[in-house]
Design a protein around this motif. Structure first.
Motif, mmCIF file in Angstrom:
data_model
loop_
_atom_site.group_PDB
_atom_site.id
_atom_site.type_symbol
_atom_site.label_atom_id
_atom_site.label_comp_id
_atom_site.label_asym_id
_atom_site.label_seq_id
_atom_site.Cartn_x
_atom_site.Cartn_y
_atom_site.Cartn_z
ATOM 1 N N ASN A 1 19.810 -8.020 1.300
ATOM 2 C CA ASN A 1 20.353 -6.840 1.964
ATOM 3 C C ASN A 1 19.303 -6.010 2.699
ATOM 4 O O ASN A 1 19.474 -4.802 2.890
ATOM 5 N N LEU A 2 18.211 -6.655 3.108
ATOM 6 C CA LEU A 2 17.178 -6.020 3.925
ATOM 7 C C LEU A 2 16.738 -6.990 5.008
ATOM 8 O O LEU A 2 16.721 -8.214 4.794
ATOM 9 N N SER A 3 16.352 -6.463 6.153
ATOM 10 C CA SER A 3 15.879 -7.282 7.264
ATOM 11 C C SER A 3 14.409 -7.638 7.091
ATOM 12 O O SER A 3 13.670 -6.963 6.356
ATOM 13 N N PRO A 4 13.943 -8.689 7.781
ATOM 14 C CA PRO A 4 12.556 -9.140 7.593
ATOM 15 C C PRO A 4 11.493 -8.099 7.907
ATOM 16 O O PRO A 4 10.407 -8.144 7.323
ATOM 17 N N GLY A 5 11.757 -7.164 8.786
ATOM 18 C CA GLY A 5 10.740 -6.193 9.153
ATOM 19 C C GLY A 5 10.546 -5.059 8.176
ATOM 20 O O GLY A 5 9.599 -4.263 8.321
ATOM 21 N N THR A 6 11.373 -4.964 7.159
ATOM 22 C CA THR A 6 11.259 -3.855 6.205
ATOM 23 C C THR A 6 10.080 -4.082 5.263
ATOM 24 O O THR A 6 9.687 -5.220 4.989
ATOM 25 N N LEU A 7 9.524 -2.993 4.758
ATOM 26 C CA LEU A 7 8.308 -3.093 3.942
ATOM 27 C C LEU A 7 8.492 -3.952 2.695
ATOM 28 O O LEU A 7 7.621 -4.787 2.390
ATOM 29 N N ILE B 1 10.381 -6.540 2.169
ATOM 30 C CA ILE B 1 10.402 -7.959 2.550
ATOM 31 C C ILE B 1 9.020 -8.394 3.022
ATOM 32 O O ILE B 1 8.548 -9.493 2.676
ATOM 33 N N ARG B 2 8.342 -7.568 3.774
ATOM 34 C CA ARG B 2 6.983 -7.903 4.219
ATOM 35 C C ARG B 2 6.066 -8.107 3.012
ATOM 36 O O ARG B 2 5.200 -8.989 3.021
ATOM 37 N N ASN B 3 6.264 -7.307 1.981
ATOM 38 C CA ASN B 3 5.468 -7.490 0.765
ATOM 39 C C ASN B 3 5.753 -8.835 0.098
ATOM 40 O O ASN B 3 4.835 -9.515 -0.392
ATOM 41 N N LEU B 4 7.025 -9.228 0.063
ATOM 42 C CA LEU B 4 7.359 -10.547 -0.483
ATOM 43 C C LEU B 4 6.711 -11.656 0.338
ATOM 44 O O LEU B 4 6.248 -12.669 -0.216
ATOM 45 N N TYR B 5 6.678 -11.473 1.655
ATOM 46 C CA TYR B 5 6.096 -12.492 2.534
ATOM 47 C C TYR B 5 4.605 -12.694 2.282
ATOM 48 O O TYR B 5 4.039 -13.713 2.686
ATOM 49 N N ARG B 6 3.939 -11.753 1.642
ATOM 50 C CA ARG B 6 2.521 -11.925 1.329
ATOM 51 C C ARG B 6 2.295 -13.026 0.298
ATOM 52 O O ARG B 6 1.214 -13.620 0.240
ATOM 53 N N ARG B 7 3.307 -13.290 -0.521
ATOM 54 C CA ARG B 7 3.177 -14.280 -1.582
ATOM 55 C C ARG B 7 4.100 -15.474 -1.396
ATOM 56 O O ARG B 7 3.842 -16.541 -1.967
ATOM 57 N N ALA C 1 14.041 -16.499 11.516
ATOM 58 C CA ALA C 1 14.823 -15.357 11.011
ATOM 59 C C ALA C 1 16.197 -15.276 11.671
ATOM 60 O O ALA C 1 16.626 -14.236 12.168
ATOM 61 N N ARG C 2 16.914 -16.383 11.649
ATOM 62 C CA ARG C 2 18.248 -16.423 12.238
ATOM 63 C C ARG C 2 19.221 -15.519 11.481
ATOM 64 O O ARG C 2 19.114 -15.339 10.271
ATOM 65 N N ILE D 1 19.817 -11.093 6.337
ATOM 66 C CA ILE D 1 19.632 -10.472 5.028
ATOM 67 C C ILE D 1 19.632 -11.505 3.899
ATOM 68 O O ILE D 1 19.432 -11.153 2.743
ATOM 69 N N ASP D 2 19.851 -12.777 4.245
ATOM 70 C CA ASP D 2 19.856 -13.857 3.261
ATOM 71 C C ASP D 2 18.580 -14.680 3.438
ATOM 72 O O ASP D 2 18.171 -14.970 4.566
#
Length: 243
Positions: free
Chosen positions: A172-178, A180-186, A194-195, A205-206
């Motif tokens: 329920n959050l878009s890729p640019g949100t903080l 999600i960006r934190n998850l992308y670090r790991r 990001a379709r 959001i999925d």
């Protein structure tokens, strides 16, 4: 000294996540026809993750896949009116299905300080590509700050895990949100393009997120089937790496 590239091992592993909208979406399916439709969507997946799944839907899928998949379900809402209306059963929750033998499961209740709809993180430990792998699903709240709180909590839970990990779910959050960006670090998103997965609001959001034990990602949205759900199916593949 340069670090050698990690070699992929075995065939690609196929993953799928789908918010099936089992309660709110009135699709006119019988339980048998709905189950057949889901089986077509999930065909050949090594593991798949389902959200907004009513109890009778889970039971029907588990029965049809018995002997081929191990299935785990967490009831997050025990008295869901929409599930009762659509399927005659009030249970509502999230599920993991995996082909490999499973040997453990764990559930974390997501923080709920305001007594909103209960949410959870469900994880199953199973053998994929000849190694233990943790497979998790979740469906975080869509309301206000709950979304960030839930994703930050999940990030904190998984941060110390060192083995192979796959998370499929509705964040329920878009890729640019903080958060999600934190998850992308790991973790690596299986679909770097990001379709859109929630067409009504043109949002992604999925997610299918994988630890560094995987590489060679491919993904496809699989099209939108509004008679099934208000979400698109997200499916993709990845190869296990020889660590």
């Amino acid at each position: 000294m340069t670090t050698p590239d990690l070699e992929p091992i075995g065939d690609p592993l196929r993953f799928l996540t789908f918010n099936v909208c089992g309660g709110l979406c009135e699709n006119g399916f019988s339980l048998r026809s709905w189950t057949s439709s889901l089986l077509r969507e999930t065909k050949d997946a090594d593991a798949f993750f389902l959200q907004e799944l009513c109890g009778r839907q889970f039971d029907a899928l588990r029965n049809r896949l018995s002997g081929r998949y191990h299935a785990e379900y967490v009831v997050t809402v025990r008295k869901n009116r929409s599930c009762r209306r659509n399927w005659g059963d009030r249970r509502f929750g999230i599920a993991v299905f995996v082909k490999g033998p499973a040997f453990a499961r764990a559930v974390w209740a997501l923080p709920n300080p305001h007594r909103d709809e209960p949410r959870a993180l469900l994880c199953v430990d199973a053998v994929l590509a000849h190694r233990p792998t943790r497979l998790c699903t979740t469906h975080v709240d869509y309301k206000g700050h709950n979304r960030e709180m839930h994703v930050n909590y999940i990030d904190a839970v998984v941060r110390g895990w060192t083995g192979p990990l796959v998370i499929g779910g509705d964040l329920n959050l878009s890729p640019g949100t903080l958060p999600i960006r934190n998850l992308y670090r790991r973790l690596h998103e299986i679909d770097p393009r990001a379709r859109v997965t929630f067409p009504e609001q043109d949002l992604k959001i999925d997610y299918i997120l994988l630890s560094g034990h995987f590489s060679h990602f491919t993904a496809s949205g699989g099209g939108w089937r509004p008679w099934l759900s208000d979400h698109r199916v997200l499916r993709g593949s990845a190869r296990a790496q020889d660590m």
